[in-house]
Write an enzyme that holds these catalytic residues in place. Structure first.
Site, PDB file in Angstrom:
ATOM      1  N   GLU A 277       0.804  -1.229   0.000  1.00 52.63           N
ATOM      2  CA  GLU A 277       0.000   0.000   0.000  1.00 52.63           C
ATOM      3  C   GLU A 277       0.835   1.276   0.000  1.00 52.63           C
ATOM      4  OE1 GLU A 277      -2.503  -0.534   3.430  1.00 52.63           O
ATOM      5  OE2 GLU A 277      -4.027  -1.582   2.249  1.00 52.63           O
TER       6      GLU A 277
ATOM      7  N   GLN B 293       4.821  -4.683   2.212  1.00 51.97           N
ATOM      8  CA  GLN B 293       4.542  -6.102   2.472  1.00 51.97           C
ATOM      9  C   GLN B 293       4.704  -6.910   1.197  1.00 51.97           C
ATOM     10  OE1 GLN B 293       0.467  -4.475   3.185  1.00 51.97           O
ATOM     11  NE2 GLN B 293      -0.125  -6.590   2.844  1.00 51.97           N
TER      12      GLN B 293
HETATM   13  C1  BGC Z   1      -2.461  -4.107   5.081  1.00 51.60           C
HETATM   14  C2  BGC Z   1      -3.580  -4.726   4.273  1.00 51.60           C
HETATM   15  C3  BGC Z   1      -4.495  -5.474   5.212  1.00 51.60           C
HETATM   16  C4  BGC Z   1      -4.991  -4.559   6.305  1.00 51.60           C
HETATM   17  C5  BGC Z   1      -5.832  -5.293   7.323  1.00 51.60           C
HETATM   18  C6  BGC Z   1      -3.056  -3.217   6.149  1.00 51.60           C
HETATM   19  O1  BGC Z   1      -2.040  -2.693   6.950  1.00 51.60           O
HETATM   20  O2  BGC Z   1      -1.616  -3.361   4.257  1.00 51.60           O
HETATM   21  O3  BGC Z   1      -3.046  -5.611   3.317  1.00 51.60           O
HETATM   22  O4  BGC Z   1      -5.562  -6.000   4.504  1.00 51.60           O
HETATM   23  O5  BGC Z   1      -3.903  -3.988   6.978  1.00 51.60           O
HETATM   24  O6  BGC Z   1      -5.113  -6.309   7.936  1.00 51.60           O
END
Ligand code: BGC
Length: 721
Positions: A463, A575
């Protein structure tokens, strides 16, 4: 028992939020944070209800916390006894992972308190607590058991028009602000001592109070039962809550505990992994399994699990891709009815996904990035608050994380492949797949002068890099989604008429023709020296180390992503992204390719999400990097033992338990270390056992058969159970 109990000595006021998560009790219907009975909202006391949401004014919608049904407060000679007070001599907390049994021992000096409590797995509306008070000094003891009006909310309040009832059964009935859902909590305390009692009702809640002149050496016992219902369960939820705790009171604490333990035995019989050779790893694996099993929606045929489980209101109690990609594998292999419930929730919320796609001008199904009840999108346009300006930051997770629809299709298809059960596809699943594929037909970017088709302006799992083009993971997932739509024809060869009628009902004929063409034309990734480029232009970003980027931070809670984040202009990622793709599509890549990508991306990954390590571990198992896989396994499995993981995204608190990592730990052990593969109901093992493990044994199911995998360094067998 060895490797089954998490203990903490001392009352750690500085870590109360994290300890509330680590010592969580839950039963799928509700979760109670693991704090002492005496604590209140200041210590984040919460009973979080699954699937009940409310929005207060223009704040974020979040799950509703019910009043605390097991609250008990003590005072001695007028001084209130709380574990936080300086006079407390000793305080110890223990959670038995086998049974979700939370016990605590506190020595207050003049008296000591031992309690044991659980949220019943046999009746999800019931919670029970058994308290023993030992008197060490003569004096006046006061016990107040009740339902305080002291509810921790992040974006609340959510409960209004509270009506308290005093008497043998205490009750608090209230309604939520937005949808007027009634929430009823009843409490029935059964003292094993004869003392006159009084009742207190007022602004602070409703309580039963016992005052007694006590003598040193005396022991007093009290059982407390609470029942919780909402009007989503039953119209007469107050009567149901009262009945629940009254019946439990008649049965007694020990009998209720026995039923609860039997229910847990049955759950563990179907899912418990045994890891031998390393005690800390065995405890961590057990903890992961406990945390995921205790929040599974066993009471509902169509419900999913929020990203922070039932440990509170963080992440708005919303369901993310975590459900399909990270929790689903453990459930589909051990308790397929729960996997089915997770997917039934997506089928049920298809209208929300159709509506969201239409809002963005697309046809088909675009699922909510943060899904609440009815598929409502919980993700806002401003999902992070900047630590410097205190302003909300425009984030694009809601708009651009389009892989979510394909993630759901990935799980739907796996469910069919692993269980051989077609009924989910027949009952709405096929429609979901077709509508998701239609969304991708629509969302693609074609060019007049080129044959290939791009997916521009997306966000992949990483993200920190927003609004990129041709994220390799996203494009691969989309291809899989389109292939899955086409595969439906083959799955339903014996029901041709039915399938054609479905296409007709969805006005799908023209779209159907275009699926195959699009699959051929989706842009494949750029590959350099065997390494897949995460998205267009990624290799051109600044290539610096994680330490360099970390050193640029000006604030410990600073957000790394978005327009101004330290990671955005670099190759540092949050990630697993390319590696997640390799883990989900292992057959696409040779071991050498998988390893080249692992070696490139791992040092560039912050592992800023608890979803990251398990994907790297799975790939490391496959390529024989077993020491690395072991470290990543420990990191994943122990997150809710140590209370690790990020607590803040900018100024937003994101602490809680980590179900995705819990599911990830199962994946590493079963799919990585044991190398379990179930294809069309046939199971195989391809073990990669790290040297630290001497034996790994676990139950699983394949096409309805109950099987047991047994792996040591000398043999690997699957036997019927
Ligand atoms: C992550 C997402 C995840 C979300 C809920 C975020 O920090 O980047 O991939 O779905 O947290 O766990």
């Amino acid at each position: 028992m060895e490797n089954a109990i998490l203990k903490k000595i001392g009352y750690d006021a500085g870590n109360i939020a994290s300890d509330g998560n680590r010592f969580l009790c839950a039963n799928g219907y509700m979760g109670m944070r693991g704090i002492p009975e005496e604590d209140g909202s200041g210590q984040y006391a919460a009973v979080t209800l699954a699937g009940v949401y409310d929005r207060y004014r223009d704040r974020w919608r979040e799950p509703v916390n019910a009043p605390h049904g097991l609250s008990v407060r003590l005072s001695f000679d007028g001084a209130s006894m709380t574990p936080a007070s300086a006079e407390t001599v000793r305080h110890e907390t223990a959670l038995d992972y086998r049974y979700g049994l939370l016990s605590r021992d506190t020595d207050y000096g003049p008296l000591s308190l031992h309690s044991e409590r659980f949220l019943s797995m046999a009746d999800c509306h019931l919670m029970a607590d058994c308290l023993r008070i030992r008197i060490r000094r003569d004096g006046m003891l006061e016990i107040r058991a009740g339902i305080p009006d002291d509810i921790w909310d992040i974006n609340g309040p959510h409960l209004f028009d509270k009506q308290y009832q005093a008497g043998r059964i205490l009750c608090c009935e209230a309604v939520t602000g937005e949808k007027r859902i009634t929430v009823a909590t009843a409490q029935h305390a059964v003292p094993a001592f004869a003392v006159e009692e009084t009742y207190e009702t007022g602004k602070g809640g409703v309580f039963r109070v016992w005052r007694k002149q006590v003598r040193s050496g005396e022991e007093l016992a009290l059982s407390v039962f609470a029942g919780v219902y909402t009007s989503l369960d039953r119209g007469d939820c107050k009567a149901a809550a009262e009945e629940t705790c009254l019946n439990a009171g008649k049965k007694g604490f020990d009998a209720c505990l026995r039923e609860h333990m039997q229910a847990w035995d049955a759950i563990r019989d179907r899912s418990e992994m045994v890891l031998e050779g390393d005690g800390a790893a065995a405890l961590a694996l057990r903890a992961s399994q406990y945390h995921l099993n205790c929040i599974a929606p066993r009471h509902a045929g169509s419900m999913s699990i929020p990203a922070r489980g039932l440990s509170g209101q963080t992440y708005k109690g919303a369901v993310f891709w975590d459900a399909e990609i990270f929790y689903f594998p453990m459930f589909v292999h051990t308790q397929p009815e729960i996997a089915r419930s997770l997917l039934a929730y997506r089928i049920e919320t298809l209208p929300g996904a159709l509506k969201k796609a239409a809002e963005y001008g697309f046809r088909g199904a675009f699922y909510a990035w943060e899904s609440q009840e009815g598929g409502e999108e919980g993700c806002t346009n401003f999902n992070v608050v900047d630590v410097f300006t205190h302003r909300p930051v425009r984030t694009y997770f809601r708009d651009k994380q389009i892989h979510i629809s394909a993630d759901i299709v990935y799980a739907l298809r796996s469910y069919y492949e692993i269980t051989g059960d077609r009924s989910l596809l027949e009952n709405g699943g096929a429609e979901v797949i077709l509508e998701c594929a239609r969304f991708y037909l629509n969302r693609s970017n074609a060019h007049l002068d080129r044959d290939d088709v791009d997916y521009d302006d997306v966000i992949g799992p990483d993200e920190y890099h927003e609004r990129v083009s041709n994220n390799a993971f996203t494009n691969r997932m989309i291809r899989h989604c389109l292939e899955s739509a086409l595969r439906l024809e083959e799955i339903f060869t014996d029901r041709r008429g039915w399938f054609e009628a479905l296409l007709k009902k969805l006005a799908y004929e023209a779209d159907w023709e275009r699926l195959g063409t699009l699959i051929q034309r989706i842009r494949g990734p750029v590959i350099r020296g065997g390494v897949i480029e995460q998205f267009d232009g990624y290799f051109g970003l600044e290539d610096c180390s994680l330490e360099t980027v970390r050193a640029r931070l000006c604030h410990p809670k600073e957000y790394w992503g978005g327009d101004h984040g330290v990671a955005g202009t670099t190759q540092i990622i949050k990630q697993a992204d390319v590696i997640a793709m390799i883990a989900l599509f292992p057959g696409d890549f040779t071991d050498e390719e998988a390893d080249a990508n692992w070696a490139y991306y791992e040092p560039r990954t912050e592992h800023g999400s608890s979803l990251s390590s398990c994907m790297y571990a799975l790939t490391a198992c496959r390529t024989g990097r077993l020491d690395e896989a072991w470290d990543l396994f420990l990191r994943t499995a122990s997150i809710d033992v140590t209370g690790g993981g990020k607590q803040w995204a900018g100024e937003i608190y994101i602490g809680g338990t980590h179900p995705a990592a819990n599911g990830g730990a199962w994946m590493i052990a079963a799919l990585g270390f044991a190398g379990l593969r179930v294809v069309r109901g046939e199971a195989e093992l391809h073990p990669r056992l790290p040297r630290q493990i001497t034996r790994l044994s676990f139950p699983f199911t394949a096409k309805g058969k109950q099987l047991q995998a047994e792996i040591t360094h000398h043999h690997a067998v699957i036997r019927p159970r």
